[in-house]
Design a protein around this motif. Structure first.
Motif: not given
Lengths: 396, 265, 381
Positions: A231-238, A323-335
């Motif tokens: 969830g941190i690095m950005t994929p390249l477009p196909a 599954t809805r927890q954001v943070g160190q012990t949950g998900q990394s998000v970048r909305p």
């Protein structure tokens, strides 16, 4: 390895070395010092203590080996049921940048069964080459079979860098692989760059629950191996015009003993929410720990078309699933926009969301740390602000 | 069943604060605690001992102050504690730490089950468990949230990102556990008084005791090195929205619209 | 090579019960208070820690701890809930002490050991309508009859009485001997003639139940007199300093809870765009609370240590109890001022401290009688 040699001619039995040794590895026998190899840790304390030049020893000194022949930035491609995990594309995007800087190629390493057909997707997303190990025993992840297959591949191809997603799977396998191959391993990196002088991988990760960031290097082993937070690095477009070789490597899977036996795999009934790819996130903290709190949050999330998320305490109190927890012990998000509602902004939480493009913070406490990383700060009660926002959205 | 539990003493990171001027960690006055998930590992070990018999031995690597952690484990019910403490162990990465822990487990001799928390709150690497398992060449089960031990094998439920898997492994096996596994017991008063007595069964082992060279452990034996630490900094221009809830709502939605954030689609 | 010292038992008891309080008591303190009844489940949780046996030797299932350790434990519990600390103190000390000291092996087996394990609840009955500090006026009588004692009379303000399985009851055995005509008797709950009233409706410590007892020709076996004839008050004096220093420790726990919340709130609450802790009048309150708590701490633990060294420091224990309980009340009061209107809300803990602290002013002797005693001990009477 090193050893301590005692010149019995010069030793006058003064006992200085015996007393200097922190490990009782030198005893006195017949008025001479005697080295006890089993207890010696080669710390060298005795050498400095001898006034009569009676002790000699060679201490092993760690030297940085020459790794100039190691080439290639490898990405371990995680797959579940034959589908590549989204982290693989993020890693390819990251690896592409590193490889271009080093002038090396990006290699996607795939372990699985019958995946050759799909491998071109990895090329389209940035890999120069794809190497597969194709074996029925690799269809489903198990620690020992996967570790064996990947370590054999690494031994055969001797890459420079190896990136593995810091998913449950990656964090299960990577340390085992690193221990087997004698590799330094940095966990949960959030930033990877190449040092311009040393040309080595700078691996940056949060520590102390995100209170500090540490940049770590592996000078003594190759491949330089890191797990990378999803969830941190950005994929390249196909880019379907990209081409590359897809080869199948031969690995003797019979040589590996799998200890464990998977009895059953249970998927949750509610299909997991994909916070990592959500564009709008409406997250609640402690004040939403009530049925009313959750419904206020949900109504606003529905109105803006966002996903609900929360801090750890909301999960612990049982108001929203893990599954809805954001943070160190949950998900990394970048909305694109993250609404932090009643969230104080503990570092553990910020670690999971500070990559958001815009942060809107609503909190009663004007000194809440969340405001330090907010683009829009609203000091107020979320039970007033959110319903007003919901109304305003509906009126549009 | 002979059970080994790996525990670490950690600063209570929820207390850790940053000096706003220097950006350094303020560790003064921060309490040291048993790494939370390791307490769940110990609880699992104690429950299995209650069911199957055997012994629970705790191993912790750390500075002399970590004696407190080992004693706390004894107070909770562990039979024996080993404190790996030596200046040579300081500054270890997970490679060097797993070498020391692995050698210590080997020195203990026969064991059936090694338990540890999934990860420590000061590092969050989750690497020690698997690396000790690999060092000892035994099976590993990570992210375990339910555990049933029987003679000769364990059956576990491993948490995955979505769902879980039920998995079986023969002993000896290393299991890293999540907090959801159980609720750790509190030490008993009697346990505390016994654990803090000078006769309590705690041994302190140094590098020579576990048969390693100083070059193989601690900072010297590490394969990774920290070259820089810094405080993460979020540089954002904060705009404060004030007024009634309705005014704030209207202003915010307009501001987001101007930033081309599309809401409600 | 085993030179690394173990932590002290005192450090570890504090840390362990601090964690117990933070994890188990504080999240439930308000709920227990509002439920207005004895939380048996919490009693059971405390039992599992072996707390009830802290003062007793291993031979009866105890832990062999000392008064200092006992005080540390109840101080930490009181930081979370005065009710919980109060019934724990009753079970550890007054409710079981005379049974332990003077009971028969059979009574130890049947009642003391289960009480230490938390299977039976103990209570202690001293106070009567007309006899509290004035013990010479105790009117509940015990008269011998064949191989039995016959108890008649009533007691009031008996902590744990509605839920207790057995009572240690002070009775008059010889009207003419005054304080030397009083003895303690062990009376089990199911003994015919024993009546337990319904629980009192109280201002504070609402999760500890208190009621009256009435005895109508309650017949108990001969061996149920605890201690030698006429030694009741003398034996009570032997633990009076423990009771008082323990009450000081309870006070300290409450004072710290009020202080901790106040100090945190002072840094959180803002007025005039500043946190209120930046105002000197708030700073003065915080400084005074902290200073008085430190003084209470020193008095409490210095006295506890004297007891552990075999002394019977009645004067010092009375001073510690008097001072610490007054400090607890001042801290609770100051906390309400710092919290302002929020202290008036039942959703905040401050109101509970304000109600619970009143209990400390009479349990173990009122401030007024303690001042009289201290003065007398100082030779001025």
């Amino acid at each position: 390895m090193g050893a301590i040699v005692i010149d019995l001619e010069k030793c006058n039995g003064c006992t200085m070395c015996s007393r200097a040794c922190p490990y009782q590895a030198i005893e006195m026998a017949d008025k001479k010092a005697r080295w006890i190899e089993d207890r010696c840790t080669l710390c060298g304390a005795c050498l400095e203590s001898c006034k009569f030049d009676a002790l000699f020893g060679e201490m092993p000194v760690p030297e940085v080996p020459d790794f100039s022949d190691r080439r290639g930035v490898w990405v371990f491609v995680e797959q579940h049921d034959g589908e590549f995990h989204r982290s693989a594309f993020e890693l390819l995007g990251c690896a592409r940048g590193l490889a271009d800087e080093l002038g090396q190629e990006v290699v996607a390493a795939v372990l699985g069964n019958d995946l050759k057909e799909k491998a071109s997707r990895l090329i389209h997303h940035g890999a120069d080459r794809c190497i597969l190990v194709d074996d029925p025993s690799l269809a489903y992840y198990q620690t020992c079979t996967h570790t064996h297959a990947l370590s054999e591949l690494v031994k055969q191809h001797r890459p420079n860098i190896l990136l593995i997603a810091a998913t449950h799977l990656g964090r299960d396998m990577a340390p085992r692989l690193a221990r087997r191959l004698g590799l330094g391993l940095t966990a949960d990196c959030t930033r990877l760059t190449i040092d311009p002088d040393e040309r080595i991988l700078l691996q940056t990760r949060p520590a102390f629950g995100g209170n500090i960031m540490a940049t770590i290097v592996s000078r003594f082993s190759r491949p330089q191996t890191a797990t990378v937070r999803p969830g941190i690095m950005t994929p390249l477009p196909a880019d379907s015009s990209r081409t590359g070789e897809v080869s199948v490597a031969q690995v003797d899977m019979a040589a590996c003993r799998e200890f464990t036996r998977v009895l059953e795999c249970v998927l949750p009934e509610e299909k997991g929410v994909d916070l990592a790819s959500a564009k709008i996130i409406v997250a609640g903290g402690r004040p939403v720990c009530s049925d009313r709190g959750v419904s206020v949050l949900r109504e606003f999330a529905d109105a803006v078309g966002g996903e609900m998320a929360c801090t750890r305490v909301v999960v612990e109190e049982g108001f929203l699933p893990a599954t809805r927890q954001v943070g160190q012990t949950g998900q990394s998000v970048r909305p694109a926009v993250y609404f932090a509602c009643g969230i104080s902004g503990a570092v553990q939480h910020k670690a999971g969301m500070d990559g958001s493009r815009y942060v809107v913070a609503i909190n009663k406490d004007p000194d809440a740390p969340i405001f330090e990383i907010a683009d829009f700060a609203i000091v107020g009660d979320l039970f007033e602000i959110l319903p007003a926002l919901t109304r305003a959205m509906r009126e549009r | 069943m002979n059970i080994v539990v790996l525990v670490k003493q950690v600063p209570n990171t929820t207390d850790v604060k940053i000096d706003p001027k220097t950006g350094n960690l303020i560790r003064e006055g921060v309490a040291s605690i048993i790494n939370p998930e390791d307490r769940h590992g110990l609880e699992a070990g104690l429950q299995i001992r209650e069911k199957l018999g055997g012994t629970v031995t705790v191993i912790s690597m750390g500075p002399p102050q970590a004696m407190e952690t080992v004693c706390e484990c004894l107070a909770m019910g562990a039979d024996r504690g080993i404190l790996l403490s030596d200046r040579a162990f300081a500054g270890a990465d997970t490679w060097a730490t797993s070498t020391a822990l692995g050698m210590a487990v080997r020195k203990l001799g026969e064991f059936d089950l090694i338990l540890a928390g999934r990860q420590a709150i000061d590092g969050d690497t989750a690497q020690i468990g698997p690396q000790v398992a690999e060092f000892l060449r035994i099976a590993q089960l990570t992210y375990v949230r339910r555990l049933d031990a029987q003679e000769g094998k364990v059956i576990a439920e491993r948490a995955l990102e979505d769902g879980c898997e039920h998995i079986e492994a023969p002993t000896p096996v290393l299991v890293t556990v999540l907090g959801a596994l159980n609720k750790p017991r509190h030490p008993t008063v009697e346990g505390i008084l016994a654990a803090t007595s000078e006769r309590s069964p705690v041994e302190v082992w140094n590098a020579a005791d576990i048969g390693v060279k100083v070059q193989d452990v601690g900072l010297a034996g590490s394969l990774t090195h920290v070259v820089r630490t810094f405080t993460p900094k979020g540089a954002r221009d904060t705009r404060r929205l004030e007024g009634s809830a309705t005014v704030i709502a209207a202003e915010l939605l307009e501001a987001l619209r101007q930033k081309e954030i599309r809401l409600g689609e | 090579m085993n030179k690394i010292p173990r932590p002290t038992p005192e450090e570890m008891i504090r840390k362990s019960f601090a964690r117990f309080t933070d994890e188990e008591i504080i999240p439930k303190a308000r709920e227990m208070d509002e439920a207005d009844q004895f939380p048996r489940w919490m009693f059971d949780k405390i039992a599992k820690t072996g707390a009830f046996g802290i003062r007793y030797p291993r031979s009866v299932g105890g832990a062999g701890g000392n008064t200092t350790q006992f005080c540390i434990m109840v101080e930490e519990l009181a930081r979370g809930s005065m009710s919980v600390a109060a019934f724990t103190a009753m079970q550890c000390l007054m409710g079981t002490n005379f049974l332990f000291e003077y009971g028969t092996p059979e009574q130890h087996e049947r009642l003391l050991k289960p009480a230490i394990r938390g299977e039976k609840v103990a209570s202690f009955a001293l106070t009567e309508a007309d006899a509290a500090t004035d013990l010479a006026n105790v009117k509940t009588t015990a008269r011998p009859d064949a191989e039995e004692w016959v108890i008649s009379g009533s007691k009031t303000w008996i902590t744990n009485a509605p839920v207790a399985d057995f009572f240690t009851v002070l009775c008059q055995t010889d009207k003419n001997k005054g304080l030397r005509g009083l003895d303690f008797f062990l009376i089990e709950r199911d003994t015919p003639g024993l009546y337990v009233s319904k629980k009192f409706d109280k201002l504070g410590t609402r999760a500890t139940e208190i009621s009256e007892l009435a005895f109508t020709d309650v017949r108990i076996p001969h061996e149920n007199r605890l201690g030698k004839e006429g030694q009741g008050v003398g034996n009570l004096m032997r633990i009076l300093s423990v009771i008082r220093v323990m009450t000081a420790a309870l006070s300290l726990g409450l004072a710290r809870a009020a202080y901790d919340q106040s100090a945190r709130y002072a840094m959180e609450r803002t007025q005039f765009k500043k946190h209120i802790g930046s105002f000197q009048l708030i700073q003065q309150k915080i400084a005074n609370m902290a200073t008085e708590i430190w003084a209470s701490h020193l008095m409490t633990y210095t006295t506890a240590e004297m007891i552990d060294q075999g002394q019977r420091p009645l004067k010092e224990a009375s001073m510690a109890k008097y001072y610490a309980s007054e400090v607890a009340c001042r801290c609770a009061d100051e906390a309400t001022r710092i919290f302002g209107a929020y202290s008036y809300s039942m959703e905040y803990d401050v109101q509970r401290y304000y109600r619970d602290c009143r209990f400390l002013l009479f349990g173990g002797g009122t401030s007024e009688i303690l001042q009289t005693i201290i003065s007398r001990e100082c030779g001025v009477s």
